[in-house]
Scaffold this motif. Structure first.
Motif, mmCIF file in Angstrom:
data_model
loop_
_atom_site.group_PDB
_atom_site.id
_atom_site.type_symbol
_atom_site.label_atom_id
_atom_site.label_comp_id
_atom_site.label_asym_id
_atom_site.label_seq_id
_atom_site.Cartn_x
_atom_site.Cartn_y
_atom_site.Cartn_z
ATOM 1 N N GLU A 185 37.910 -7.636 -22.449
ATOM 2 C CA GLU A 185 38.195 -6.976 -21.168
ATOM 3 C C GLU A 185 39.613 -6.415 -21.145
ATOM 4 O O GLU A 185 39.827 -5.286 -20.701
ATOM 5 N N GLU A 186 40.564 -7.183 -21.644
ATOM 6 C CA GLU A 186 41.960 -6.715 -21.695
ATOM 7 C C GLU A 186 42.093 -5.478 -22.575
ATOM 8 O O GLU A 186 42.694 -4.484 -22.185
ATOM 9 N N GLN A 187 41.539 -5.548 -23.761
ATOM 10 C CA GLN A 187 41.748 -4.487 -24.745
ATOM 11 C C GLN A 187 40.927 -3.233 -24.456
ATOM 12 O O GLN A 187 41.330 -2.129 -24.799
ATOM 13 N N MET A 188 39.763 -3.407 -23.838
ATOM 14 C CA MET A 188 38.917 -2.256 -23.544
ATOM 15 C C MET A 188 39.184 -1.692 -22.149
ATOM 16 O O MET A 188 38.581 -0.703 -21.754
ATOM 17 N N GLY A 189 40.057 -2.375 -21.422
ATOM 18 C CA GLY A 189 40.429 -1.869 -20.100
ATOM 19 C C GLY A 189 39.291 -1.923 -19.097
ATOM 20 O O GLY A 189 39.142 -1.023 -18.268
ATOM 21 N N VAL A 190 38.461 -2.952 -19.199
ATOM 22 C CA VAL A 190 37.385 -3.128 -18.229
ATOM 23 C C VAL A 190 37.585 -4.463 -17.517
ATOM 24 O O VAL A 190 38.142 -5.406 -18.087
ATOM 25 N N SER A 191 37.146 -4.527 -16.259
ATOM 26 C CA SER A 191 37.387 -5.750 -15.506
ATOM 27 C C SER A 191 36.278 -6.766 -15.706
ATOM 28 O O SER A 191 36.465 -7.954 -15.535
ATOM 29 N N ASP A 192 35.080 -6.298 -16.068
ATOM 30 C CA ASP A 192 33.978 -7.216 -16.318
ATOM 31 C C ASP A 192 33.110 -6.609 -17.410
ATOM 32 O O ASP A 192 32.328 -5.700 -17.165
ATOM 33 N N PRO B 223 40.161 -22.960 -33.100
ATOM 34 C CA PRO B 223 38.862 -22.465 -32.645
ATOM 35 C C PRO B 223 38.965 -21.793 -31.283
ATOM 36 O O PRO B 223 39.796 -22.182 -30.465
ATOM 37 N N PHE B 224 38.103 -20.804 -31.067
ATOM 38 C CA PHE B 224 38.168 -20.041 -29.820
ATOM 39 C C PHE B 224 36.875 -20.242 -29.016
ATOM 40 O O PHE B 224 35.873 -20.732 -29.546
ATOM 41 N N THR B 225 36.944 -19.857 -27.749
ATOM 42 C CA THR B 225 35.788 -20.032 -26.856
ATOM 43 C C THR B 225 35.217 -18.662 -26.462
ATOM 44 O O THR B 225 35.931 -17.651 -26.531
ATOM 45 N N PRO B 226 33.978 -18.619 -26.008
ATOM 46 C CA PRO B 226 33.420 -17.349 -25.519
ATOM 47 C C PRO B 226 34.259 -16.765 -24.376
ATOM 48 O O PRO B 226 34.435 -15.545 -24.292
ATOM 49 N N GLU B 227 34.782 -17.642 -23.523
ATOM 50 C CA GLU B 227 35.584 -17.177 -22.384
ATOM 51 C C GLU B 227 36.824 -16.412 -22.874
ATOM 52 O O GLU B 227 37.189 -15.374 -22.337
ATOM 53 N N ARG B 228 37.471 -16.969 -23.890
ATOM 54 C CA ARG B 228 38.686 -16.344 -24.422
ATOM 55 C C ARG B 228 38.362 -14.985 -25.067
ATOM 56 O O ARG B 228 39.104 -14.018 -24.896
ATOM 57 N N ILE B 229 37.224 -14.916 -25.751
ATOM 58 C CA ILE B 229 36.846 -13.654 -26.402
ATOM 59 C C ILE B 229 36.506 -12.602 -25.345
ATOM 60 O O ILE B 229 36.900 -11.436 -25.459
ATOM 61 N N ARG B 230 35.804 -13.011 -24.289
ATOM 62 C CA ARG B 230 35.489 -12.042 -23.223
ATOM 63 C C ARG B 230 36.764 -11.516 -22.569
ATOM 64 O O ARG B 230 36.906 -10.322 -22.300
ATOM 65 N N ARG C 190 47.407 -6.064 -31.223
ATOM 66 C CA ARG C 190 47.558 -6.111 -29.758
ATOM 67 C C ARG C 190 47.547 -7.526 -29.181
ATOM 68 O O ARG C 190 48.066 -7.763 -28.107
ATOM 69 N N ALA C 191 46.856 -8.438 -29.874
ATOM 70 C CA ALA C 191 46.714 -9.791 -29.308
ATOM 71 C C ALA C 191 46.452 -10.785 -30.424
ATOM 72 O O ALA C 191 46.122 -10.412 -31.553
ATOM 73 N N TYR C 192 46.581 -12.063 -30.069
ATOM 74 C CA TYR C 192 46.376 -13.133 -31.036
ATOM 75 C C TYR C 192 45.463 -14.192 -30.409
ATOM 76 O O TYR C 192 45.691 -14.611 -29.269
ATOM 77 N N VAL C 193 44.446 -14.590 -31.152
ATOM 78 C CA VAL C 193 43.547 -15.648 -30.693
ATOM 79 C C VAL C 193 43.585 -16.759 -31.719
ATOM 80 O O VAL C 193 43.407 -16.508 -32.917
ATOM 81 N N ARG C 194 43.824 -17.964 -31.271
ATOM 82 C CA ARG C 194 43.887 -19.081 -32.208
ATOM 83 C C ARG C 194 42.514 -19.721 -32.372
ATOM 84 O O ARG C 194 41.806 -19.961 -31.387
#
Lengths: 156, 129
Positions: free
Chosen positions: B120-127, B109-116, B103-107
């Motif tokens: 949120e995108e994949q679980m369909g929640v806004s926060d 090194p990643f940050t906590p912000e990007r993982i959150r 569904r998505a790609y994360v490069r």
């Protein structure tokens, strides 16, 4: 190392070290590198495809623990930093190779990075790496580090 | 709501870093499962419900491509959102994984912000916090 490639290696290594392990990497003339110690770790990642060769990082062993500590947010004396020291170093080599590959050949080319391999080195081997024209010297938080990149483009 | 998350990476450091990142990102995690390769991931998936999976591409035993391919062939596992996490920037390889259902790609090194953001995108929640 060609000037253009050396520039990409320096830029990419600095960026990955800053973002991955939160340390500062500064390129340095190899003749000015301080005495590095006696025991080293080498992480080598072979690459194959449109571009073939290898990317190697060589560091004094103690730096591996600092890398792990920084990645995991612990102090370097903690057991976890020792336990993950070599694995963290391999992961740094893995991420650096992935980013360098993109910088060298762009997104369209087919280049595959193999799993990183770890080996130990003594001072004689460090000096041999240091003498290679494909090797760039860095200071990473004041610790000497060697980055060697050997590549050969596939003849089209 | 807490999510069961599976992290698949041959590097223990990356798996530990993921655990720390999810905490820093304040993602509500039920169980954080960890696997060192695709084969271990399939074994975990056969015994446990997982809401979201993050996987590396380049791993020994079974790589991320084969893992996603096998999940695609299973009616239940095919429904689990898969996020590819890699240092690679191989556009063709990433497209291949996306075509297989990632569904998505994360490069890295990643940050906590990007993982959150991804959770949120994949679980369909806004926060997700």
């Amino acid at each position: 190392m060609r000037d253009e490639q050396a520039g990409l290696v320096i830029q990419t290594f600095r960026e990955v070290v800053r973002k991955q392990v939160f340390m500062l990497a500064e390129p340095i003339d190899k003749s000015l590198l301080p005495a590095p110690g006696e025991d080293f770790r080498c992480a080598r990642v072979a690459i194959t495809g449109d571009l073939s060769g290898a990317v190697s990082l060589v560091v004094p062993s103690e730096l591996c623990r600092e890398i792990a500590a920084n990645m995991l947010g612990v102090v370097s004396k903690e057991h976890l930093a020792s336990f993950r020291a070599e694995d963290s170093f391999l992961e740094l080599a893995n991420v650096f190779t992935g980013h360098l590959r993109g910088a060298l050949v762009g997104q369209g080319a087919r280049v595959r990075a193999m799993l990183p391999e770890l080996s130990t080195m003594d001072l004689t081997e460090w000096r041999a790496y240091l003498a290679s024209p494909d090797c760039q010297g860095f200071l990473v938080d004041e610790t000497p580090v060697l980055v060697k990149v050997t590549t050969e483009a596939l003849a089209s | 709501m807490a999510f069961n998350i599976l992290v698949v990476d041959d590097s223990g450091t990356v798996r530990d870093f993921f655990a720390k990142t999810l905490r820093l990102a304040q993602v509500p995690v039920g169980t954080l499962f960890q696997a060192r390769n695709g084969a271990e991931a399939l074994s975990i998936l056969s015994d446990h419900w997982v809401d979201l999976m993050f996987t590396d591409i380049n791993m020994p035993v079974m790589d991320g491509l084969e893992l996603v391919r096998r999940m695609k062939g299973d009616e239940l596992l095919d429904r689990i959102p898969v996020v590819v996490v890699s240092a690679e920037q191989d556009q063709q390889g990433i497209e291949e994984l996306m075509n297989l259902g990632a569904r998505a790609y994360v490069r890295k090194p990643f940050t906590p912000e990007r993982i959150r953001e991804i959770v949120e995108e994949q679980m369909g929640v806004s926060d997700a916090r």
